[in-house]
Design an enzyme around this catalytic site. Sequence first.
Site, PDB file in Angstrom:
ATOM      1  N   CYS A 110       0.806  -1.300  -0.130  1.00 26.32           N
ATOM      2  CA  CYS A 110      -0.091   0.107   0.076  1.00 26.32           C
ATOM      3  C   CYS A 110       0.850   1.252   0.114  1.00 26.32           C
ATOM      4  O   CYS A 110       1.667   1.378   0.807  1.00 26.32           O
ATOM      5  CB  CYS A 110      -0.909  -0.005   1.201  1.00 26.32           C
ATOM      6  SG  CYS A 110      -1.888   1.287   1.363  1.00 26.32           S
ATOM      7  N   CYS A 138      -0.639   3.794  -6.606  1.00 24.77           N
ATOM      8  CA  CYS A 138      -1.740   3.115  -5.663  1.00 24.77           C
ATOM      9  C   CYS A 138      -1.863   1.630  -6.097  1.00 24.77           C
ATOM     10  O   CYS A 138      -2.236   1.477  -7.126  1.00 24.77           O
ATOM     11  CB  CYS A 138      -3.263   3.960  -5.493  1.00 24.77           C
ATOM     12  SG  CYS A 138      -4.420   2.973  -4.843  1.00 24.77           S
TER      13      CYS A 138
HETATM   14  N1  DGL Z   1      -4.084   0.850  -2.042  1.00 31.21           N
HETATM   15  C1  DGL Z   1      -3.556   1.928  -1.459  1.00 31.21           C
HETATM   16  C2  DGL Z   1      -2.310   2.307  -2.072  1.00 31.21           C
HETATM   17  O1  DGL Z   1      -1.443   1.741  -2.617  1.00 31.21           O
HETATM   18  C3  DGL Z   1      -4.332   3.002  -0.962  1.00 31.21           C
HETATM   19  C4  DGL Z   1      -5.793   2.901  -1.072  1.00 31.21           C
HETATM   20  C5  DGL Z   1      -6.672   3.627  -0.038  1.00 31.21           C
HETATM   21  O2  DGL Z   1      -6.844   4.835  -0.379  1.00 31.21           O
HETATM   22  O3  DGL Z   1      -7.016   2.883   0.759  1.00 31.21           O
HETATM   23  O4  DGL Z   1      -1.920   3.706  -1.825  1.00 31.21           O
END
Ligand code: DGL
Length: 255
Positions: A75, A185
């Site tokens: 993430c 993301c």
């Molecule tokens: N999947 C997460 C990232 O790589 C973010 C998603 C979210 O906003 O929760 O930043």
Amino acid sequence: MNQSGDYIGVFDSGLGGISVLRELQKLMPQERFLYYGDSANAPYGTRSTDCVRQLTLNAAEKIIAQGIKALVIACNTATAAAITLLREKYPELIVIGIEPALKPAADLFPKGRIGVMATEVTLREEKFDTLLHRFDADATILKISAPGVVELVEAGKGDSSEMKELLSQLLAPYSGKLDALVLGCTHYPLVRSAIGEILGSSVTLLDGGEGTARETLRRLTQAGLLHCGPGEIRWENSTGSEEMLALSKRLLNQQ
Ligand code: DGL
């Protein structure tokens, strides 16, 4: 649950980290992964930095308590806000964090026009600024926030017309203006083909999943911690919902 620390913990605010899990599994099919998605608290990307830190620390604690040999923060948002804290809190553990793939983009297009699509938290954190300033002397780098995309992926609408419309709106201002788009993301690679259709084949799409998997392999090899198989994925989601687990498995196998 095995307490010997045989698993590689993979964490995301929700389902996005599955795009990283795919790369990890491709590179290390013999490994055991514990995927934890905090979908009950997603999205993280619109929250305060303090809140993202707290949620990440809470989730990490739950994963680590189950016995893992490494933790992959799949993430970008949690990495930006909390990786330093995590490494301070767990100095003995291998902790790897994904970052927007700006370096590979700048290597391919040193004087190019590069968009970085990421959450608000990622784009405003100091960690990202530091990364940006390594490359913005030559390349033109545009920050693109994409509100709403994460929510639709979490709702199982990655393939919907709603998603296509939203992406078209978000990306319309950049049409014809980019050499590369960094998917900063981990939810975005799950809608890569829709993004590719909107921007066209002249725009190279990049994400940090493969690099993160390679770094994980490097660190585990260095520490002599590779597993000989058989491989396995154990799924957990903070919603506790069976539908979320079924959606997770579908997303892993989707092309
Ligand atoms: N999947 C997460 C990232 O790589 C973010 C998603 C979210 O906003 O929760 O930043």
